[in-house]
Design a protein around this motif. Structure first.
Motif, short mmCIF file in Angstrom:
data_model
loop_
_atom_site.label_atom_id
_atom_site.label_comp_id
_atom_site.label_asym_id
_atom_site.label_seq_id
_atom_site.Cartn_x
_atom_site.Cartn_y
_atom_site.Cartn_z
N UNK A 41 0.72 -1.13 -0.01
CA UNK A 41 -0.07 -0.17 -0.08
C UNK A 41 0.92 1.07 0.02
N UNK A 42 1.91 1.35 0.76
CA UNK A 42 2.68 2.42 0.85
C UNK A 42 3.49 2.72 -0.39
N UNK A 43 4.33 1.42 -0.49
CA UNK A 43 5.31 1.60 -1.74
C UNK A 43 5.06 0.97 -3.13
N UNK A 44 3.94 0.16 -2.80
CA UNK A 44 3.62 -0.66 -3.98
C UNK A 44 4.69 -1.64 -4.35
N UNK A 45 5.32 -1.92 -3.53
CA UNK A 45 6.17 -3.27 -3.74
C UNK A 45 5.59 -4.44 -3.55
N UNK A 46 6.01 -5.56 -4.18
CA UNK A 46 5.17 -7.07 -4.17
C UNK A 46 6.16 -7.87 -3.19
N UNK A 47 5.63 -8.45 -2.32
CA UNK A 47 6.24 -9.38 -1.40
C UNK A 47 7.77 -8.97 -0.72
N UNK A 48 7.75 -7.83 -0.42
CA UNK A 48 9.07 -7.30 0.19
C UNK A 48 9.34 -7.93 1.39
N UNK A 49 10.66 -8.75 1.29
CA UNK A 49 10.77 -9.86 2.15
C UNK A 49 11.25 -9.21 3.43
N UNK A 50 12.04 -8.17 3.55
CA UNK A 50 12.35 -7.90 4.87
C UNK A 50 11.21 -7.34 5.81
N UNK A 51 10.24 -6.56 5.08
CA UNK A 51 9.04 -6.20 5.57
C UNK A 51 8.28 -7.12 6.27
N UNK A 52 8.22 -8.44 5.29
CA UNK A 52 7.49 -9.38 5.93
C UNK A 52 8.18 -10.16 7.11
N UNK A 53 9.46 -10.06 6.90
CA UNK A 53 10.20 -10.54 8.31
C UNK A 53 9.98 -9.85 9.53
#
Ligand SMILES: Nc1ncnc2c1ncn2[C@@H]1O[C@H](COP(=O)(O)OP(=O)(O)OP(=O)(O)O)[C@@H](O)[C@H]1O
Ligand SMILES: [Mg+2]
Lengths: 508, 257
Positions: free
Chosen positions: A68-80
């Protein structure tokens, strides 16, 4: 033949995915197992399960946040980071619920993690248009599809967790063993608990991508439990656990190649089998060891029978003759003899058994106990006839010297048991140089008086008087002693007890 | 106190030997305890006090010897005996009230398909009254002090309606006021004709609290009035000389004699 071995073992090693799986899996397994040791000692296995499930909400949250904020898909560090946050929130809320209410820890864990997990599931399904993660992948894991980023995550979290555990080893050890004492010496117990749960969250997060939500708890506790069966020290247990973790990963990965199965499943299957094998063969706490111990322990009754029967024959007996006297199987008999000769109670030469000094003393002690119990049982009328012998046979294992001496005194130091057999004199009192009451002495023994009651005893008896014991008279209640000049003194039980002597000779 | 003379002894122990290994925990213990007495069992740690209590309850099997309760064998006397164990074995957060705990004493007498009857409620109320815990009836048991908890369990034992009560160290870890309160309960129970046998540790108060004392250390060293039992020679033999002299030992005797 070598071809088969090559394709079974070496070929997979040349595949990059296999190498990555091996490295990533091993790193994850090492930290999981080490942390797992503390987890099982704190009985927190359920917590590991809870955290892995709760993470799904964090993964979804992290995904959505970046999308939503950066429109990046499956951002691994964020999910972690999302999953870490979810895990920590779960831990904190569990602590909160069990602190402010009477609800116990395990119940609080059950409530909070299912809540957070459910939140994650709802989140993922509501935003299924935005979130492109495969829940199945998350639940089952995919060790054979480990990405470089997963490797990095595993390596970094492993580094952090292992450093924390090594640095604060003693603190973790004390708080898991005795939290009250830990608090009393000023350790921040709550903080250490949070550090441990954070470590658990970290290792769970890094291992989930490989073995999946459901199996990660197995990797956390099974190698640790295997190590627990083998070691009695926490540091060794951690090292062993790490080794078992790695062998599970290696064994499991090969298994999955050969069977063409899911990697995570094969790893945990191997891990569980490994545990079962250890459970059976562990040297101290294993089933086999317990069974062996039971098998090897000598039946007390048999040992006592062998001792007493051989001493009845005199010190040396023919084995066949002895065995006929003993109502145990040949195998048990032979085993008992072996064990007893190992313990230095007897020696066996040419099918003949000889009691050692220690063996005779032991035999004497048991025989004395047996016959005194017989006398006691008849005395109190607890049994009659052949029953007396049976009860005494059961009771002869109660042969602590002091207790037997009490019976002896109670019965007036009898010389004969109800069947007319001689009750052996007490070895512990009647040895040359020994000091005891005169009442324990038997006919023919010589002694020197070292103490006697101030009044009431015969004037011919003094400290230093040398005496020789004569026969017992008056239905065994009167002690006759001879002085050196040949004159005779009679003592009753009470006086004989009160006269203390040093034994100078025990044979006539 | 008891009106009619009690002829059958409450507890008869004959030639009791109990062993867990080569050294027996109890050896040749014989004692006869008359009905309506408050009896203290004293002796050092590991003397076999708890073992004696367990043997009387039938929890441990003696190697030799017999126990008779009110003239009948242990098996026939089940239910005539109530036991108050040392505190601590229960979950104090368990959702149960004082009244319900005391009612558990009635459970052996209530058929499983029935509710407690009026008589059961009466007995429970009386028992709670006797331990002076009526005001706490509806409290959850965790919210009580240690001594109050102890008294609730005594109420449960009283509600069982048994003639003989065995208590293992009811005075352990309670303050002076609670100790008096518990003693008060014991004395009230005795006044109803019950026989009470209490494991006790404090020699200083033993003479004051009990009608009879039993001094054991593996063997029965003495059973009798406090004046007979608390004699310096016996005590220094049993406690291996590590005791101070107790003064004023005979004092309490007059009031119970
Ligand atoms: N189940 C058991 N197995 C082996 N030994 C036991 C067992 N129960 C008691 N003993 C032993 O029997 C002896 C008497 O124990 P008991 O518990 O009766 O002592 P006690 O007088 O109640 O001591 P305390 O004042 O410490 O409570 C002790 O030496 C104890 O070690
Ligand atoms: Mg005890």
């Amino acid at each position: 033949m070598p071809d088969i071995i090559y394709s079974a073992f070496a070929a997979p090693l040349r595949e990059t995915f296999f190498q990555k799986a091996l490295i990533g899996g091993s790193i994850a397994a090492i930290v999981c197992s080490v942390v797992g040791c503390l987890v099982i000692l704190r009985r927190m296995a359920f917590l590991g399960d809870a955290l892995s499930h709760a993470m799904i909400a964090g993964v979804a949250g992290g995904y959505l946040f970046m999308k939503i904020l950066f429109n990046t898909e499956a951002h691994a560090p964020a999910m972690l980071i999302g999953s870490l946050i979810a895990a920590l929130v779960t831990v904190a809320s569990i602590g909160f619920v069990s602190r402010v209410s009477r609800v116990k820890d395990d119940t609080a864990i059950g409530i909070m993690y299912t809540g957070v997990f459910a939140g994650g599931v709802v989140l993922v399904s509501v935003f299924r248009g935005y979130i492109h993660i495969d829940l199945m992948h998350f639940i089952m894991g995919d060790v054979l599809g480990v990405a470089d980023s997963d490797l990095w995550v595993a390596a970094i979290s492993a580094g952090i967790v292992l450093s924390i555990i090594i640095l604060f080893f003693r603190q973790f050890q004390l708080t898991s063993f005795d939290p009250v004492m830990a608090a009393s010496i000023g350790l921040p117990v709550a903080l250490i608990d949070y550090a441990l749960t954070t470590c658990v969250s970290l290792v769970v997060v890094s291992a989930v991508s490989m073995v999946g939500v459901i199996l990660v708890v197995g990797l956390l506790i099974t190698p640790a439990a295997s190590a627990y069966l083998l070691s009695d020290r926490l540091d060794r247990m951690m090292i062993l656990a790490a080794i078992f973790g790695v062998t599970s990963v290696i064994g499991g990965l090969y298994l999955s190649m050969w069977l063409d199965s899911s990697g995570g499943g094969a790893i945990m299957l191997f891990c569980s089998l490994q545990f079962i094998v250890i459970l059976v063969i562990a040297p101290n706490y294993g089933m086999l060891a317990r069974w062996m111990r039971l098998r090897n322990s000598l039946p007390q009754q048999l040992v006592e029978d062998v001792l007493v029967e051989s001493s009845r024959f005199g010190k040396t007996v023919d084995l066949n003759q002895l065995q006929r006297k003993i109502s145990h199987s040949k195998a048990a008999f032979t085993k008992a003899l072996k064990g007893m000769s190992r313990n230095g109670l007897l020696e066996i030469n040419d099918n003949k058994l000889t009691l050692t000094e220690a063996g005779s003393v032991e035999a004497n002690r048991i025989l004395r106990a047996h016959r005194l119990w017989e006398a006691y049982i008849s005395h109190v009328g607890a049994a009659s006839g052949s029953e007396v012998h049976h009860r005494a046979h059961e009771l002869e294992h109660v042969n602590d010297v002091e207790s037997v001496d009490y019976l002896d005194d109670l019965l007036g130091h009898p010389i004969y048991d109800p069947h007319g057999a001689v009750i052996p004199a007490s070895d512990s009192h009647c040895s040359t140089g020994g000091e005891c009451s005169l009442s324990y002495l038997r006919e023919g023994m010589s002694a020197e008086i070292i103490d006697l009651p101030a009044e009431g005893s015969d004037s011919r008896l003094n400290k230093g008087t040398k005496v020789t014991i004569g026969p017992r008279r008056e239905n065994q209640t009167e002690w006759i002693i001879f002085l050196q000049d040949g004159s005779k003194v009679a003592l009753d039980h009470e006086t004989a007890d009160a006269v203390k002597v040093r034994i100078t000779s025990i044979s006539s | 106190m008891t009106t009619e003379p009690a002829k059958i002894p409450a507890i008869e122990v004959e030639n009791l030997t109990v062993s867990f290994g080569p050294r027996p925990a109890l050896l040749n213990v014989s004692v006869t305890i008359d009905q309506g007495l408050l009896v203290g069992i004293i002796g050092p740690n590991g003397a076999g006090k708890s073992t004696l209590v367990k043997a009387i309850l039938g929890f441990v099997k003696p190697d030799l010897g017999t126990v008779r309760l009110l003239g009948s064998s242990l098996d026939d006397a089940k239910g005539r005996l109530a036991y108050v164990p040392q505190r601590g074995a229960v979950d104090w957060d368990y959702p149960i009230t004082v009244y319900e705990v005391a009612m558990m004493g009635r459970y052996p007498n209530i058929a499983w398909w029935k509710d407690p009857g009026r008589q059961d409620h009466e007995i429970v109320n009386q028992a709670l009254e006797m331990v002076r815990m009526s005001d706490f009836k509806n409290r959850q048991i965790g919210g009580l002090s240690g001594g109050q908890q102890q008294r609730v369990f005594m109420a449960r034992a009283l509600a069982q309606g048994s003639d003989i009560l065995l208590l293992d160290e009811p005075f352990a870890g309670v303050d002076a006021a609670t100790e008096r309160a518990i003693l008060d309960v014991l004395e009230r129970a005795r006044a109803t004709g019950r026989t009470l046998v209490v494991v006790h540790h404090d020699l200083a108060t033993a003479a004051e609290y009990f009608d009879r004392l039993m001094l054991i250390k593996q063997r029965l060293f003495a059973y009798g009035t406090p004046r007979q039992v608390l004699n310096q020679d016996l005590l220094s033999e049993v406690y291996e000389g590590k005791l101070k002299v107790f003064s004023g030992m005979g004092k309490a005797e007059e009031c119970h004699a």
